[in-house]
Design an enzyme around this catalytic site. Structure first.
Site, PDB file in Angstrom:
ATOM      1  N   SER A  51       0.710  -1.084   0.082  1.00 51.05           N
ATOM      2  CA  SER A  51       0.081  -0.028   0.112  1.00 51.05           C
ATOM      3  C   SER A  51       0.707   1.104   0.033  1.00 51.05           C
ATOM      4  CB  SER A  51      -0.991   0.044   1.363  1.00 51.05           C
ATOM      5  OG  SER A  51      -2.061   0.939   1.098  1.00 51.05           O
TER       6      SER A  51
ATOM      7  N   ASP B 149     -17.041 -17.489 -12.373  1.00 47.09           N
ATOM      8  CA  ASP B 149     -16.199 -18.164 -11.696  1.00 47.09           C
ATOM      9  C   ASP B 149     -15.612 -19.311 -12.783  1.00 47.09           C
ATOM     10  OD1 ASP B 149     -14.711 -19.516  -9.910  1.00 47.09           O
ATOM     11  OD2 ASP B 149     -16.425 -20.433  -8.743  1.00 47.09           O
TER      12      ASP B 149
ATOM     13  N   ASP C 159     -12.488 -19.717 -15.998  1.00 42.78           N
ATOM     14  CA  ASP C 159     -10.940 -20.046 -15.874  1.00 42.78           C
ATOM     15  C   ASP C 159     -10.748 -21.565 -15.848  1.00 42.78           C
ATOM     16  OD1 ASP C 159     -11.525 -20.597 -13.310  1.00 42.78           O
ATOM     17  OD2 ASP C 159     -10.237 -19.260 -12.554  1.00 42.78           O
TER      18      ASP C 159
ATOM     19  N   VAL D  64     -12.070 -23.521 -13.713  1.00 36.17           N
ATOM     20  CA  VAL D  64     -12.137 -24.226 -12.105  1.00 36.17           C
ATOM     21  C   VAL D  64     -13.224 -23.289 -11.450  1.00 36.17           C
ATOM     22  CG1 VAL D  64     -10.744 -24.595 -10.037  1.00 36.17           C
ATOM     23  CG2 VAL D  64      -9.494 -24.653 -12.043  1.00 36.17           C
TER      24      VAL D  64
ATOM     25  N   ASP E 104     -14.018 -22.156  -8.134  1.00 34.61           N
ATOM     26  CA  ASP E 104     -13.275 -21.946  -6.608  1.00 34.61           C
ATOM     27  C   ASP E 104     -13.590 -20.674  -6.064  1.00 34.61           C
ATOM     28  OD1 ASP E 104     -12.061 -20.122  -8.154  1.00 34.61           O
ATOM     29  OD2 ASP E 104     -10.321 -21.167  -8.265  1.00 34.61           O
TER      30      ASP E 104
ATOM     31  N   ASP F  61      -8.476  -6.044  -5.052  1.00 32.40           N
ATOM     32  CA  ASP F  61      -8.181  -5.019  -4.004  1.00 32.40           C
ATOM     33  C   ASP F  61      -9.349  -4.011  -4.190  1.00 32.40           C
ATOM     34  OD1 ASP F  61      -7.060  -2.794  -2.697  1.00 32.40           O
ATOM     35  OD2 ASP F  61      -5.147  -3.542  -3.404  1.00 32.40           O
TER      36      ASP F  61
ATOM     37  N   HIS G 278      -6.776  -6.200  -0.514  1.00 35.20           N
ATOM     38  CA  HIS G 278      -5.690  -5.174  -0.443  1.00 35.20           C
ATOM     39  C   HIS G 278      -4.618  -5.857   0.441  1.00 35.20           C
ATOM     40  CE1 HIS G 278      -3.610  -1.339  -0.491  1.00 35.20           C
ATOM     41  NE2 HIS G 278      -3.988  -1.348   0.835  1.00 35.20           N
TER      42      HIS G 278
END
Length: 498
Positions: A173, A240, A243, A245, A247, A387, A426
């Site tokens: 940060s 979800d 990709d 998968v 998860d 984030d 974050h």
């Protein structure tokens, strides 16, 4: 004795002796003088050692640099590994936390309050009725960290009788921004810099953090946290598996979700309205000028709204304090300023004012890292895709500009690499796998010449490789999807990249 260290005259009034009175070998990792003797050190610029005490096998040293910069240095009383570590802060800084964790890991380490005291969430310290406190702002943006580094290394040399073999920066940060400021302005300070979720582009992303609240105010109602959670559940359900998968981790680069599809959907807190959907769409889009042109990035789909679009238990708006203070004290320069007077139509004026007044001071986005590269420096960047406070697209934008300035991605990766962490919030948190020990990877790169192709990531029992940008982790189709061994780094669109 006296020594010249990085242009700073350090005068030491004692003979270098071990705590037992016997001359010690600088290579032993043991001190050559007592911790209690360190207040006798003097500095040519007037810096004073205000305290030195050994507790729990750590020599805790305090320094005060002229201009009110406080520094804490933590030195292992035994077993120093020969390395120095600068430890970054968070938010507006303002607190002085001894870097004992780094010292327990064998490092001589230093941290700073950056020249002012107060809550890291408060930026009021920079303002006064007679004008902005430019000296304090400069200390916060740049000077304090360089002073901390130079003075911290000087105390290290005095205590152990030898300078550190290697120096590393470690921060997330604001700490990530501080590390990049060192690479840009003081490239000689560190051999390796670990910069996580860096608060670079400060003059742009900080005002952009108020955009969600401005959008909600103009919509006529504050969207409830329950509704926001329902939106994110719908995003995960829709994106979800893209990709390969399932998860709970969303890759926002491939997620195309239209929140208007949720209009009329029943949630535990009521029905999603057209106004709710419009708010979500504008928050994801990010701040724009009146003509619709880009100002800055928005939250990525699936990322928590709680930080920037939060509300109280009574349904009142709750802007992120760091951002509210930025508008109040740094831009409006009026402690009675009401953020509710900011509109979407006038947002660009505030945004441009922030850039004009503070870009050169704290933007920290200079892509010219030639001096750092030519000095042998190595940089590891990482940022979580989820984030909720610092928009990850800004870090990618900076890295792309570094690559363009430094001769292309292949040449840039010889000294600087970026790793994106899907599903990570974050600095930590979220459903994704965060880097386990990225500092160890950086040390290996600096000291052994072994550049990291991936960073090891974990979240409980879930492990994943974090791939260097722009690659992404792809499941091989065999074995547990919780095991990093069953994933390979591949191009986001195209053949695998190893």
């Amino acid at each position: 004795m006296s020594a010249l260290l990085t242009g700073l005259a350090l005068t030491i009034g004692l003979t270098a002796m071990s705590p037992t009175g016997q001359a010690a070998s600088p290579a032993s990792g043991e001190p050559v003088r007592s911790c209690a003797s360190l207040p006798e050190l003097t500095f040519a610029d007037g810096t004073r050692v205000t305290g030195a005490e050994e507790t729990d096998a750590i020599c805790h040293v305090r320094l005060l640099v002229p201009g009110s910069v406080n520094i804490a240095v933590s030195l292992p009383a035994h077993g120093w590994n020969g390395r120095f570590q600068g430890v970054g802060g968070g938010g507006y800084a303002g607190v002085l936390t001894p870097p004992d964790a780094a010292a327990r890991a064998g490092y001589a380490a230093a941290a700073t309050d950056t020249g002012h005291t107060g809550s890291p969430l408060s930026g009021a310290w920079a303002w006064s009725p007679t004008g902005m406190k430019q000296d304090l702002i400069t200390d916060f943006a740049e000077r304090s960290v360089h002073e901390m580094t130079v003075k911290g290394k000087a105390v290290t040399r005095a205590y152990y009788g030898t300078a550190p073999d290697h120096s590393y920066w470690n921060g997330c940060s604001t700490g990530g921004r501080q590390g990049l400021m060192e690479a840009q302005r003081h490239p000689e300070d560190y051999d390796g810099i670990l910069s996580a979720a860096p608060a670079i582009n400060w003059d742009r992303f900080i005002p952009a953090e108020l955009w969600p609240q401005v959008v909600m105010r103009e919509s006529g109602h504050v969207v409830s946290s329950c509704t926001f959670e329902a939106v994110n559940k719908a995003v995960v359900a829709a994106c979800d598996g893209q990709d390969g998968v399932t998860d709970g981790i969303v890759d926002p680069r491939t997620c195309r979700f239209d929140p208007s599809k949720l209009i009329g959907t029943t949630t535990p807190c009521g029905t999603v309205t057209a106004e709710d959907a419009a708010v979500v769409k504008k928050i994801w889009q990010g701040p724009r000028r009146k003509n619709g042109s880009f100002l800055w990035y928005g939250l990525t789909p699936g990322t928590s709204f709680a930080g920037l679009a939060g509300s109280t238990s009574t349904g009142q708006a709750a802007p992120f304090p760091i951002t509210a203070d930025w508008f109040t004290y740094w831009l409006a320069k009026n402690p009675d300023f009401d953020w509710r007077t900011v509109t979407t139509a006038g947002f660009a004026d505030w945004f441009d004012r922030s850039r004009t007044e503070y870009h050169d001071v704290i933007g920290t986005d200079d892509p010219d890292l030639r001096a750092f590269r030519d000095g042998g420096g190595k940089l590891v960047l990482w940022h979580g895709w989820a984030d909720q406070l610092i928009f990850p697209q800004g870090t990618i934008d900076y890295y792309q500009r570094v690559a363009a300035r430094m001769g292309g991605l292949d040449r840039t990766e010889r000294f600087a690499r970026l790793f994106m962490a899907p599903g990570v919030a974050h600095c930590s948190g979220g459903p994704g796998a965060a880097p386990v020990d990225p500092l160890a990877a950086l040390v290996k790169w600096v000291e052994e010449g072994k550049a990291p192709n991936t960073l090891a990531g974990a979240n409980g029992e879930l492990t994943r490789p974090l791939c260097r940008w722009p690659s992404v982790p792809r499941y091989t189709g065999h074995g547990s999807t919780s095991d990093a061994a069953n994933f390979r780094c591949a191009a986001a669109y195209g053949p695998q990249r190893r």
